[in-house]
Design a protein around this motif. Structure first.
Motif, PDB file in Angstrom:
ATOM      1  N   THR A 124       0.808  -1.223   0.000  1.00 39.41           N
ATOM      2  CA  THR A 124       0.000   0.000   0.000  1.00 39.41           C
ATOM      3  C   THR A 124       0.837   1.267   0.000  1.00 39.41           C
ATOM      4  O   THR A 124       0.320   2.351  -0.195  1.00 39.41           O
ATOM      5  N   GLY A 125       2.168   1.154   0.248  1.00 38.06           N
ATOM      6  CA  GLY A 125       3.061   2.299   0.150  1.00 38.06           C
ATOM      7  C   GLY A 125       3.153   3.108   1.425  1.00 38.06           C
ATOM      8  O   GLY A 125       2.148   3.486   2.019  1.00 38.06           O
ATOM      9  N   SER A 126       4.381   3.344   1.883  1.00 33.32           N
ATOM     10  CA  SER A 126       4.679   4.195   3.039  1.00 33.32           C
ATOM     11  C   SER A 126       3.926   3.774   4.290  1.00 33.32           C
ATOM     12  O   SER A 126       3.599   4.597   5.138  1.00 33.32           O
ATOM     13  N   GLY A 127       3.610   2.500   4.383  1.00 29.80           N
ATOM     14  CA  GLY A 127       2.954   2.014   5.588  1.00 29.80           C
ATOM     15  C   GLY A 127       1.475   2.305   5.645  1.00 29.80           C
ATOM     16  O   GLY A 127       0.804   1.959   6.611  1.00 29.80           O
ATOM     17  N   SER A 128       0.916   2.978   4.639  1.00 26.54           N
ATOM     18  CA  SER A 128      -0.508   3.293   4.653  1.00 26.54           C
ATOM     19  C   SER A 128      -1.335   2.019   4.672  1.00 26.54           C
ATOM     20  O   SER A 128      -1.166   1.124   3.867  1.00 26.54           O
ATOM     21  N   GLY A 129      -2.258   1.950   5.624  1.00 24.27           N
ATOM     22  CA  GLY A 129      -3.136   0.798   5.708  1.00 24.27           C
ATOM     23  C   GLY A 129      -2.549  -0.359   6.480  1.00 24.27           C
ATOM     24  O   GLY A 129      -3.241  -1.326   6.755  1.00 24.27           O
ATOM     25  N   SER A 130      -1.278  -0.313   6.864  1.00 26.98           N
ATOM     26  CA  SER A 130      -0.688  -1.415   7.604  1.00 26.98           C
ATOM     27  C   SER A 130      -0.751  -1.129   9.099  1.00 26.98           C
ATOM     28  O   SER A 130      -1.200  -0.077   9.531  1.00 26.98           O
ATOM     29  N   VAL A 131      -0.277  -2.081   9.885  1.00 25.49           N
ATOM     30  CA  VAL A 131      -0.303  -1.891  11.326  1.00 25.49           C
ATOM     31  C   VAL A 131       1.095  -1.652  11.900  1.00 25.49           C
ATOM     32  O   VAL A 131       1.223  -1.309  13.061  1.00 25.49           O
ATOM     33  N   ASP A 132       2.126  -1.829  11.094  1.00 26.45           N
ATOM     34  CA  ASP A 132       3.472  -1.645  11.630  1.00 26.45           C
ATOM     35  C   ASP A 132       4.387  -0.863  10.697  1.00 26.45           C
ATOM     36  O   ASP A 132       5.590  -0.805  10.890  1.00 26.45           O
ATOM     37  N   GLY A 133       3.798  -0.248   9.658  1.00 24.16           N
ATOM     38  CA  GLY A 133       4.599   0.533   8.732  1.00 24.16           C
ATOM     39  C   GLY A 133       5.169  -0.250   7.576  1.00 24.16           C
ATOM     40  O   GLY A 133       5.861   0.306   6.741  1.00 24.16           O
ATOM     41  N   SER A 134       4.907  -1.561   7.496  1.00 19.79           N
ATOM     42  CA  SER A 134       5.467  -2.356   6.397  1.00 19.79           C
ATOM     43  C   SER A 134       4.791  -2.042   5.080  1.00 19.79           C
ATOM     44  O   SER A 134       5.380  -2.179   4.027  1.00 19.79           O
ATOM     45  N   GLY A 135       3.524  -1.656   5.138  1.00 16.50           N
ATOM     46  CA  GLY A 135       2.800  -1.299   3.932  1.00 16.50           C
ATOM     47  C   GLY A 135       2.240  -2.456   3.149  1.00 16.50           C
ATOM     48  O   GLY A 135       1.584  -2.253   2.140  1.00 16.50           O
ATOM     49  N   VAL A 136       2.471  -3.725   3.562  1.00 11.88           N
ATOM     50  CA  VAL A 136       1.919  -4.874   2.870  1.00 11.88           C
ATOM     51  C   VAL A 136       0.752  -5.434   3.683  1.00 11.88           C
ATOM     52  O   VAL A 136       0.898  -5.770   4.856  1.00 11.88           O
TER      53      VAL A 136
END
Length: 302
Positions: free
Chosen positions: A247-259
């Motif tokens: 998702t890019g730059s941690g958007s939508g993730s819970v730990d900043g991984s972005g996946v």
């Protein structure tokens, strides 16, 4: 006003995963493809019906349900399935298989010969081997024999499958080792139906089918869709009904991984609209086991 689309689910073809839509439209999914959609403003999730027929009452169903069916339609759908054991007179040949999803997670199942390995791809099997083929009831009896004698289940929750994807053994031989042992035990059992032709152990590995090497491990999964929400991400891997989206730059993730993992079964029943230019604002929860030992970039599946 943007046209609203209804997703029928994710299917696997020889070329890879394909999203299917009501009306027959198909969207092929390739690595790096941008997956973007919005959920209709003010919309609700309604029952998808059963066996190709619409739900007569248009019942509203929970957002977190992966079945997207009301109780009556779910009952009708299962009553006509092979899994319900109600098709004893089906003349088509069936195969019995052993599938492996991770350490300690193997299952036995059956699928129609005409379907090839599609059922294994739909379940997200990391590797599998055929056990034999024959009439439906012979295949079913063999499945029950293995469940009882080897204590191998016929179902494994998708949450368990997702939890181990980032820490799978690195080689195909290692991934097939547990299946090889189970296959040897299975063919040594007495009580196999005479009409079932046994198959030798020939493992099929799906790691490269499900995604390229070196993909960052996912840390979150979409828990449900909500009216007015949106998703946008680059497809980096897929397994079974799951899409792994960067998702890019941690958007939508819970730990900043972005996946983030999106279970496409959550899409059914909703009205969806094009999501170009929109971000990721669906509810995401931590992926069980994602922060465990061994998580991160690796050479295996995800």
């Amino acid at each position: 006003m943007a046209r609203t689309w209804k997703c029928s689910g994710l299917r696997w073809s020889a070329e890879g995963p394909v999203l299917e839509w009501e009306g027959g439209r198909r969207t092929a999914l390739t690595w790096g493809k941008r997956v973007a959609f919005g959920v209709e403003e003010g919309g609700v999730r309604t029952c998808v019906g059963a066996r190709g027929h619409a739900c007569p009452l248009g019942v509203v169903v929970p957002g977190r349900s992966t079945g997207a069916r009301c109780e009556e339609c779910a009952r009708l759908d299962r009553a006509h399935s092979v899994a319900a054991d109600t098709l004893a007179d089906d003349p088509r040949p069936y195969r019995v298989y052993l599938a492996w999803f991770g350490p300690g997670m193997a299952k036995v199942g059956i699928t129609g010969v005409e379907r090839g390995s599609a059922r294994l791809l739909e379940q997200g099997a990391v590797c599998f081997s055929w056990l034999g083929s024959g009439p439906l009831m012979a295949a079913r009896r063999t499945e029950e024999l293995l469940r009882a004698a080897l204590r191998v289940p016929d179902r494994i929750p998708y949450a368990d499958k997702r939890a181990v994807r980032a820490v799978l053994p690195g080689t195909a031989a290692e991934r097939a080792a547990e299946l090889a042992e189970l296959h040897a035990k299975a063919v040594a059992l007495t009580g196999w139906p005479e009409s079932l032709d046994r198959a030798p152990f020939r493992p099929v590995d799906h790691v490269r089918v499900f995604g390229p090497a070196g993909v960052p491990a996912a840390a979150g999964e979409v828990s449900e869709l909500v009216a007015g929400g949106a998703a946008s991400g680059e497809l980096v891997a897929a397994a079974g009904p799951d899409l792994h989206l960067a998702t890019g730059s941690g958007s939508g993730s819970v730990d900043g991984s972005g996946v983030v993992v999106l279970d496409t079964r959550l899409l059914t029943g909703w009205g969806l609209v094009p999501g170009a230019g929109r971000g990721f604002d669906l509810p995401v929860r931590a992926l069980r086991g994602a922060a465990g030992e061994g998580a991160g970039v690796q050479d295996g599946l995800f």
